[in-house]
Structures are given as structure tokens and as C-alpha cells.
Design a protein around this motif. Structure first.
Motif, PDB file in Angstrom:
ATOM      1  N   PRO A   1       0.790  -1.234   0.000  1.00  0.00           N
ATOM      2  CA  PRO A   1       0.000   0.000   0.000  1.00  0.00           C
ATOM      3  C   PRO A   1       0.825   1.289   0.000  1.00  0.00           C
ATOM      4  O   PRO A   1       2.023   1.275   0.314  1.00  0.00           O
ATOM      5  CB  PRO A   1      -0.814  -0.106   1.297  1.00  0.00           C
ATOM      6  N   GLU A   2       0.152   2.397  -0.306  1.00  0.00           N
ATOM      7  CA  GLU A   2       0.826   3.684  -0.455  1.00  0.00           C
ATOM      8  C   GLU A   2       1.171   4.353   0.874  1.00  0.00           C
ATOM      9  O   GLU A   2       2.200   5.019   0.987  1.00  0.00           O
ATOM     10  CB  GLU A   2      -0.009   4.646  -1.322  1.00  0.00           C
ATOM     11  N   ASP A   3       0.316   4.184   1.892  1.00  0.00           N
ATOM     12  CA  ASP A   3       0.528   4.961   3.132  1.00  0.00           C
ATOM     13  C   ASP A   3       1.928   4.769   3.732  1.00  0.00           C
ATOM     14  O   ASP A   3       2.603   5.757   4.031  1.00  0.00           O
ATOM     15  CB  ASP A   3      -0.527   4.623   4.202  1.00  0.00           C
ATOM     16  N   PRO A   4       2.362   3.519   3.935  1.00  0.00           N
ATOM     17  CA  PRO A   4       3.704   3.379   4.512  1.00  0.00           C
ATOM     18  C   PRO A   4       4.795   3.958   3.611  1.00  0.00           C
ATOM     19  O   PRO A   4       5.793   4.488   4.127  1.00  0.00           O
ATOM     20  CB  PRO A   4       3.890   1.868   4.683  1.00  0.00           C
ATOM     21  N   LEU A   5       4.610   3.916   2.304  1.00  0.00           N
ATOM     22  CA  LEU A   5       5.629   4.474   1.394  1.00  0.00           C
ATOM     23  C   LEU A   5       5.707   5.987   1.573  1.00  0.00           C
ATOM     24  O   LEU A   5       6.794   6.557   1.717  1.00  0.00           O
ATOM     25  CB  LEU A   5       5.302   4.117  -0.063  1.00  0.00           C
TER      26      LEU A   5
END
Ligand code: AMP
Ligand code: GLY
Length: 422
Positions: A73-77
Motif C-alpha cells: 500500500p501507499e501509506d507506509p511508502l
């Protein structure tokens, strides 16, 4: 042999887990936190750590000698997971937070495209509701209003009338519907055409295009109703021929990678361009994602014959553009089974039947999203629950195969669209 950690819990992460566990390079696959489907793959084990708990993921990776982390997913990135793993000396596939801004801030992405001459809709950005409303009054509708930051796919409204436009501006800026993510908005011109998901792997300087795909974003058949994370996807997309493919690479992908490098941003990971292709077969970028798509991953992984882990390792050690990637020439179709009520409120904890019976059918793979398991019984545990994915000699045949499997799975409150791929 290496140990792999996959971060996330959706259908995309199940598809990565399925591919990783087939790799001869891989000893163990850990999934944090995973779902029922990931826990059932050979070599795979779920770990009870949230995808957002970066420090706990790093401690776990040190303890278990993880060699490679793949972030779904995008959030941790956007929150710097790759920067932190890099500091800890562990390979993490996905851009650092600077590159993830392509998805994390629409205003950043639009300014980036303007600066690097990448085709996209005209736009203005606003933090002042009065000025935004004035802009709306002075321009022709429809216009597209987008929250600047991450809003789980819900931060885009196509305003066809002034009432909707003004209400959206109030909700986003004044009432901060998505918190800090909607304090700034962009208002962009409405584009018409066919949508296409174009995903490439980037090794820092070179890239490798993956198979084309298209997803169906709205909850209702005929592409109506609320936007969701995606209700189904298929690959390849028949309208993309070699000529269009070359145009997309020359006009969108290459200038994007060059632009990142010119701006001093290193990017290693999946880069996803959400495109609108107009009637002159010219692409414009609707959005960038700094990761693979969900549900696009599921049909694309079903068609990928090459070893995904070998490809990712190549992004760290060599030049990905030389990789001889192999695809199944068949068409792949993924149909999402969701909980009734999604994307608004829905119930969970419903027992799912029919899954084990489908596990031995050729060319059919059921990827899990929101599921959990208790004593071999599998229960719903989210809005999007399963992605029933099938291969067929053409789009119609993969469609028939997927829908015949869809009908064999049941729970109280199962919902799906009947028109995926049409
Ligand atoms: P985004 O998250 O920016 O991709 O937007 C979500 C969806 O809204 C897209 O998949 C399109 O269907 C639609 N959309 C976004 N921007 C535009 C635009 N400028 N013109 C028309 N439709 C758009
Ligand atoms: N399927 C669209 C996305 O992953 O953003």
C-alpha cells in the motif's frame, strides 16, 4: 534462498505472496498482517504487525533475517518505510517518501507534470474556499475536485453542477473532510476517453513496462455510483496496440523517470500511471500511484510467468530494462466479491462457503482481500473480500470462467458487479 516480507493485507498482497511462494529463490514469505488467503500459501506465514508500524516491521525483519521487503500500500511508502529500511540496511522495494509524493500529494504531482511537460489535465490548486468557488463560477462544468493528500480513493469528486462543486469545496477545505489531506485541493479539467492502468517497474534509472490492465472503479454496473478501491480488473487491454504503447512510454513514462532524476529523487519500485486515452489515442495522466494497483495486481500476477522475486532483485542489482519478461498470452479477469453496503457501511464476520472446492480448478485463483480464518473456516473481514481471478483464451472466455467460479462462492451479503470486462 532468501526471506521475504510482504507488507499489507489486501488482494494485491495475496497475489504477491502467491508469486513469491512459487519462487525457487525464496525460503520463507512473511506477510504483515496478511489475510486468510496469504496464511494458506505454501512457504507463507502471517505476522501480526500492522502495515503502518514501521519500527515493529524493522525489528521483526532484523530478528528473522529478512532479505527483501515488498510494500503493497501507499501509506507506509508516503510515510517513509523505504527510507527507514534503507537506514537499517534492508532492501525495501518501493520508492522513498520523496518519490512517493507523486501519489501522496496531487498538487506535487501536477506541478511535477507541468515542470516536465507530461500531458495531464489543466488545473489550479487552492487552500482558500472562496477563491476555489470563484474559480468554479468562472469556468465551465464539469470540473474535477481532488483532495491533495491520501484519501483512500475517496478524495475525487466530478462536479457536474455548481451545488455539488460548492458543497465539495466546503467539505474538503472548510470542514477538512479528509483532515490535512483535504486542506488543499486541486480543481482540474474534466477529461473524456478510455481509462488505462499502465504500470512499470523502475530500478532507479531504467524501467520495464508490465502488462496493461483496466479496472472498474465504481460500485454500480455500467460504471455508476460511488467510487471504490476497484470492483474488478482485466489484462491485457485490447485497445492498446504497439503504437499506443510506444506513445505512452515516450510521452509519459520516460519523461516521468527523467523528471524524477532531474529533480534529484531516486525511485525504485512500481510506478503506476492512471491514464485517460482520448479519441486521438493521446494519453493524459489522471494520477500517479507509487505502488501496484489493487485489483490490477491480481489478473496481472496470474499472467506473469517470470519470477517476480527475480525481477525485484534485478531492480536492486542490475538493469531491469533488459529483463526478458514472460507473460501468459491468455487474458486474465478478476471479479471482486464485496460485502453488501461497501463502500459505505457493511457487516463483517460472515462465513464464506465454496472456497476449498475451487482451489483445484485449472486457471482459476481466488485472491483474498478482507478475510480471516478460524479453525479452517474463512470469514469476511472487510469491504472488498475476494478477487476471483481466471485465465481464458480471450476476454470472453476468462470472463465466463471467472463468473462461473464467482457463483460457487457464497456468504450472507455477497455483492459483485456482473459487467467486469464489458
Ligand atoms: P484519481 O484518483 O485521480 O485517479 O481519480 C479517480 C477517478 O476519477 C479516475 O479513475 C477517473 O475515473 C476519475 N477522474 C479523475 N480525474 C479525472 C479527470 N480529470 N477527468 C475525468 N475523470 C477523472
Ligand atoms: N485500482 C486502482 C488503484 O489501485 O489505485
Amino acid at each position: 534462498m532468501i526471506n521475504v516480507l510482504i507488507v499489507g493485507s489486501g488482494g494485491r498482497e495475496h497475489a504477491f505472496t502467491w508469486k513469491a511462494s512459487q519462487s525457487d529463490l525464496v525460503e520463507n514469505v512473511f506477510v504483515a498482517p496478511g489475510n486468510a488467503g496469504t496464511s494458506l500459501e505454501q512457504k507463507a506465514e502471517n505476522i501480526d504487525i500492522s502495515a503502518s508500524d514501521i519500527d515493529a516491521l524493522i525489528s521483526f525483519s532484523k530478528k528473522e533475517n529478512i532479505d527483501l521487503v515488498i510494500v503493497g500500500p501507499e501509506d507506509p511508502l508516503v510515510n517513509g518505510i523505504t527510507d527507514k529500511f534503507k537506514k537499517a540496511g534492508i532492501k525495501c522495494f518501493g520508492p522513498e517518501s520523496a518519490g512517493a509524493q507523486l501519489e501522496g500529494s496531487k498538487d506535487f504531482a501536477k506541478a511535477f507534470m507541468k515542470r516536465h511537460n507530461i500531458p495531464t489535465a489543466g488545473y489550479e490548486s487552492f487552500t482558500n474556499a472562496y477563491k476555489a468557488k470563484k474559480y468554479i463560477q468562472e469556468n465551465k462544468l464539469p470540473l474535477v475536485i481532488k483532495a491533495d493528500g491520501l484519501a483512500a480513493g475517496k478524495g475525487v469528486v466530478i462536479a457536474e453542477d455548481y451545488e455539488t462543486a460548492n458543497k465539495t469545496i466546503d467539505q474538503f477545505i472548510s470542514e477538512t473532510k479528509f483532515g490535512d489531506a483535504s486542506k488543499k485541493i486541486i480543481i482540474e479539467d474534466f477529461l473524456v476517453g478510455q481509462e488505462l492502468s499502465y504500470i512499470v517497474m523502475v530500478d532507479g534509472s531504467e524501467y520495464l513496462p508490465l502488462a496493461t490492465s483496466q479496472d472498474h472503479k465504481t460500485i454500480g454496473e455500467g460504471d455508476v455510483g460511488l467510487n471504490t478501491g476497484g470492483m474488478g480488473a482485466y489484462s491485457p487491454v485490447p485497445f492498446v496496440n504497439d503504437e499506443l504503447d510506444i506513445i505512452i512510454n515516450k510521452e509519459v513514462i520516460e519523461p516521468t523517470i527523467r523528471g524524477l532524476s532531474d529533480d534529484g529523487i531516486s525511485f525504485r519500485g512500481f510506478l503506476y500511471a492512471g491514464l485517460m486515452i482520448d479519441s486521438n489515442r493521446k494519453p493524459k495522466v489522471l494520477e500517479y500511484n507509487c505502488r501496484f494497483g489493487d485489483p490490477e495486481t491480481q489478473p496481472i500476477m496470474l499472467r506473469l510467468k517470470s519470477d517476480l522475486i527475480d525481477m525485484i532483485q534485478t531492480c536492486f542489482s542490475g538493469s531491469i530494462s533488459d529483463y526478458e519478461i514472460e507473460w501468459d498470452n491468455k487474458s486474465a479477469m478478476g471479479v471482486i466479491l464485496a460485502s453488501a453496503g461497501y463502500p459505505e457501511s457493511y457487516e463483517t464476520g460472515k462465513k464464506i462457503s465454496g472456497l476449498y472446492e475451487l482451489s483445484n480448478i485449472d486457471d482459476v485463483k481466488v485472491f483474498h482481500s478482507g478475510t480471516c480464518i478460524e479453525n479452517k473456516d474463512i470469514f469476511t473481514n472487510g469491504g472488498r473480500v475476494l478477487c476471483v481471478t481466471a485465465l481464458g483464451n480471450d476476454l470472453n472466455l476468462s470472463n465466463e470462467k471467472a463468473y462461473s467460479a464467482v457463483k460457487k462462492i457464497n456468504w450472507d451479503g455477497k455483492y459483485y458487479r456482473n459487467d467486469i470486462g464489458f
